[in-house]
Design a protein around this motif. Structure first.
Motif, short mmCIF file in Angstrom:
data_model
loop_
_atom_site.label_atom_id
_atom_site.label_comp_id
_atom_site.label_asym_id
_atom_site.label_seq_id
_atom_site.Cartn_x
_atom_site.Cartn_y
_atom_site.Cartn_z
N PHE A 8 0.83 -1.20 0.00
CA PHE A 8 0.00 0.00 0.00
C PHE A 8 0.87 1.26 0.00
O PHE A 8 0.66 2.18 -0.80
N MET A 9 1.86 1.29 0.89
CA MET A 9 2.72 2.47 0.99
C MET A 9 3.56 2.66 -0.26
O MET A 9 3.85 3.80 -0.66
N GLU A 10 3.96 1.58 -0.92
CA GLU A 10 4.72 1.70 -2.16
C GLU A 10 3.89 2.40 -3.23
O GLU A 10 4.39 3.26 -3.96
N GLU A 11 2.61 2.07 -3.30
CA GLU A 11 1.72 2.72 -4.26
C GLU A 11 1.53 4.19 -3.92
O GLU A 11 1.53 5.06 -4.81
N VAL A 12 1.38 4.50 -2.63
CA VAL A 12 1.20 5.90 -2.22
C VAL A 12 2.48 6.70 -2.48
O VAL A 12 2.42 7.84 -2.95
N ARG A 13 3.63 6.10 -2.20
CA ARG A 13 4.91 6.80 -2.43
C ARG A 13 5.12 7.09 -3.91
O ARG A 13 5.68 8.14 -4.28
N ALA A 14 4.72 6.19 -4.76
CA ALA A 14 4.91 6.38 -6.20
C ALA A 14 4.18 7.64 -6.68
O ALA A 14 4.64 8.32 -7.59
N ARG A 15 3.06 7.95 -6.04
CA ARG A 15 2.28 9.12 -6.44
C ARG A 15 2.68 10.39 -5.70
O ARG A 15 2.38 11.50 -6.15
N ASN A 16 3.32 10.23 -4.55
CA ASN A 16 3.61 11.37 -3.67
C ASN A 16 5.05 11.33 -3.19
O ASN A 16 5.33 11.56 -2.01
N ALA A 17 5.96 11.07 -4.11
CA ALA A 17 7.35 10.76 -3.75
C ALA A 17 8.05 11.89 -3.00
O ALA A 17 8.94 11.64 -2.19
N HIS A 18 7.68 13.11 -3.27
CA HIS A 18 8.41 14.25 -2.69
C HIS A 18 7.59 14.96 -1.60
O HIS A 18 7.71 16.17 -1.42
N PRO A 20 7.23 14.24 2.16
CA PRO A 20 7.58 13.44 3.35
C PRO A 20 6.58 13.55 4.49
O PRO A 20 6.28 12.55 5.15
N GLU A 21 6.05 14.74 4.76
CA GLU A 21 5.11 14.89 5.87
C GLU A 21 3.82 14.12 5.58
O GLU A 21 3.26 13.46 6.47
N PHE A 22 3.35 14.20 4.35
CA PHE A 22 2.14 13.48 3.97
C PHE A 22 2.35 11.97 4.08
O PHE A 22 1.52 11.24 4.64
N LEU A 23 3.48 11.50 3.59
CA LEU A 23 3.78 10.06 3.67
C LEU A 23 3.89 9.59 5.11
O LEU A 23 3.46 8.48 5.45
N GLN A 24 4.45 10.42 5.97
CA GLN A 24 4.56 10.08 7.39
C GLN A 24 3.19 9.90 8.01
O GLN A 24 2.95 8.94 8.76
N ALA A 25 2.26 10.81 7.69
CA ALA A 25 0.90 10.72 8.24
C ALA A 25 0.17 9.49 7.72
O ALA A 25 -0.52 8.79 8.47
N VAL A 26 0.33 9.20 6.44
CA VAL A 26 -0.33 8.04 5.85
C VAL A 26 0.22 6.74 6.43
O VAL A 26 -0.52 5.80 6.72
N GLN A 27 1.55 6.68 6.60
CA GLN A 27 2.18 5.48 7.15
C GLN A 27 1.62 5.15 8.53
O GLN A 27 1.30 4.00 8.82
N GLU A 28 1.48 6.18 9.37
CA GLU A 28 0.97 5.95 10.72
C GLU A 28 -0.44 5.37 10.69
O GLU A 28 -0.76 4.44 11.43
N VAL A 29 -1.27 5.90 9.81
CA VAL A 29 -2.63 5.40 9.70
C VAL A 29 -2.66 4.00 9.11
O VAL A 29 -3.37 3.11 9.61
N ALA A 30 -1.87 3.78 8.07
CA ALA A 30 -1.87 2.48 7.40
C ALA A 30 -1.49 1.35 8.34
O ALA A 30 -2.06 0.25 8.28
N HIS A 96 2.42 30.56 6.54
CA HIS A 96 3.77 30.36 7.08
C HIS A 96 4.72 30.03 5.93
O HIS A 96 4.30 29.35 4.97
N PRO A 97 5.98 30.47 5.99
CA PRO A 97 6.91 30.20 4.89
C PRO A 97 7.11 28.72 4.58
O PRO A 97 7.49 28.34 3.47
N SER A 98 6.86 27.85 5.57
CA SER A 98 7.07 26.41 5.37
C SER A 98 5.95 25.74 4.60
O SER A 98 6.06 24.56 4.22
N VAL A 99 4.85 26.45 4.37
CA VAL A 99 3.68 25.82 3.74
C VAL A 99 4.01 25.34 2.33
O VAL A 99 4.55 26.07 1.50
N ASN A 100 3.67 24.09 2.08
CA ASN A 100 3.80 23.50 0.75
C ASN A 100 2.75 22.42 0.60
O ASN A 100 1.97 22.16 1.52
N LEU A 101 2.71 21.77 -0.54
CA LEU A 101 1.68 20.78 -0.82
C LEU A 101 1.75 19.60 0.14
O LEU A 101 0.72 19.10 0.60
N SER A 102 2.96 19.16 0.48
CA SER A 102 3.12 18.01 1.36
C SER A 102 2.54 18.28 2.74
O SER A 102 1.77 17.48 3.29
#
Length: 447
Positions: A8-18, A20-30, A96-102
């Protein structure tokens, strides 16, 4: 089971590779939800979690604005509309300056679960801009907010998407944003929460996230017949959430000894009382000063430049600053120094290593999607009051907030209690939040 999670995480990473914060949140839930899905035939084969991690809509737009010198600047604006299966999108705006898509996708994904846990009919969303309000005049912030809303207004509405405040977006910014929305749409509706009390706002909305964080921690302690009374508490941050978490902890008889900002933290061995807290509120909310000035004002305090407060002795820790502010080493120091309870006031302030340390030590640990849901819960109550054209008293709203936090705690206990009796609040919050949204998605078909 691990193979399923990894796939599951491999599929999510393929779409959201860059991201990291989003992937961290998804990993915890998964890691907690996928094993649960495998035991429930109703969810098997429906790819519900895969559908939940994909935003229903991700909006990005240009925000041009003019500073006081007449120079034109350009920032990026965003709104992530993550999931509306149980209600209109609901979630804050962060400037905030740190705001980005992730970061915004991580926040929107967390918001889906958080809003589900409140039991109120709200979907999940998040938005904001890489604009930095610090050092800007009121006029510059007004011009930016008006420009931001002149695009965002097309995508929001009281039955579509109801933004609120977050880091960098307080009562001032909400006022400017609402003014432009009202002008563009020629209507007065409850399209934003966190409004002023004289024009549709709710009592205790500013206090709600901090109060809720403490109420949730209080519920955890009650499972062991314990309380805040006489406890030493570490609080990080010094903004809205930290201030009111400190206030409520003091009211419950605790001794709060730290506050922080990006420059470092203060440690007050005598404790932060109500008078000292008033100084902090004036310092941070009106003067927009640094927490180091607290140590200049009070001889009982010492400022630790460039450090976080997690090395101090405590019974309870309330991380209320920002994501990933507390790592595995910090968690070990907290455990070694006697900490028995951690309740997240910010969104995902503890990284995965820290959470693992807390679980291994089997201390109370509340994830933000449960413990800091008080803010959005009270925003939901503000939406209700706006719809009714009615206003509840401060006590009525506080009582409703307390009951919502109690209900969230009960759901976490229901889904998170292990065979040995230990309550895994991360698992409980993730599964409880998932079930309500998943059931709604199943009922509505493949959309």
């Amino acid at each position: 089971m691990q193979a399923k999670i990894d796939a599951f995480m491999e599929e999510v990473r393929a779409r959201n590779a860059h991201e990291p914060e989003f992937l961290q949140a998804v990993q915890e839930v998964a890691e907690t939800v996928i094993p649960y899905i495998a035991t429930q035939e109703i969810y098997n084969g429906k790819n519900i979690l895969l559908r939940m991690v994909e935003p229903e809509r991700a909006i990005m737009f240009r925000v041009p604005w003019v500073d006081d010198k007449g120079e034109i600047h350009v920032n990026r604006g965003y709104r992530i509309q993550m999931n509306s299966a149980i209600g209109p999108y609901k979630g804050g705006l962060r400037f905030h300056p740190s705001v980005n898509l992730s970061i915004l996708k991580f926040l929107a994904f967390e918001q889906v679960f958080k809003n589900s846990l409140t039991t109120l009919p709200m979907g999940g969303g998040k938005g904001g801009s890489d604009f930095d309000p610090k050092g800007k005049s009121d006029d510059e912030i007004m011009r930016f907010c008006h420009s931001f809303m002149s695009e965002l207004f097309r995508h929001i509405g009281p039955n579509t998407d109801v933004p609120a405040g977050d880091i960098g977006v307080g009562a001032r910014e909400i006022g400017f944003l609402f003014g432009m929305y009202r002008k563009m749409r020629n209507e007065f509706t409850g399209v934003l929460t966190g409004k002023g009390l004289s024009w549709g706002g709710s009592e205790i909305r500013p206090e709600a996230t901090g109060y809720g964080t403490v109420y949730f921690a209080e519920n955890m302690l009650k499972t062991k017949n314990d309380s805040f009374k006489g406890k030493t508490v570490l609080v990080s941050g010094s903004g809205n959430v930290a201030q009111y978490a400190t206030e409520k902890a003091i009211q419950l008889g605790a001794k709060v000894v730290t506050l922080s900002d990006s420059s470092g933290y203060i440690y007050d061995e005598d404790g932060i009382d109500q008078e000292k807290l008033k100084f902090v509120m004036k310092l941070k909310n009106e003067k927009r000063g640094r927490i180091s000035e607290y140590a200049d004002e009070y001889s009982s305090a010492k400022f630790h430049k460039g450090k976080t407060p997690w090395g101090e002795k405590c019974d309870i820790a309330l991380p209320c600053a920002t994501q990933n502010e507390l790592n595995g080493d910090d968690a070990k120091m907290l455990i070694d120094n006697g900490c028995k309870c951690v309740s997240e006031g910010a969104n995902m302030p503890c990284d995965a290593d820290a959470v693992a340390v807390f679980h291994k030590a089997k201390i109370f640990f509340a994830p933000g999607k449960a413990s800091n849901a008080g803010g959005v819960a009270t925003s939901g109550l503000e939406m209700t009051q706006n719809s009714l054209r009615f206003k509840w008293t401060r006590k009525e709203v506080d009582d409703k907030l307390k009951q919502i936090m109690n209900d969230i705690h009960e759901k976490c206990v229901e889904y998170g209690t292990d065979d040995d009796g230990y309550i895994d609040y991360v698992k409980g919050a993730n599964i409880a939040g998932f079930v309500k949204v998943a059931d709604a998605m199943l009922a509505q078909g493949v959309i």
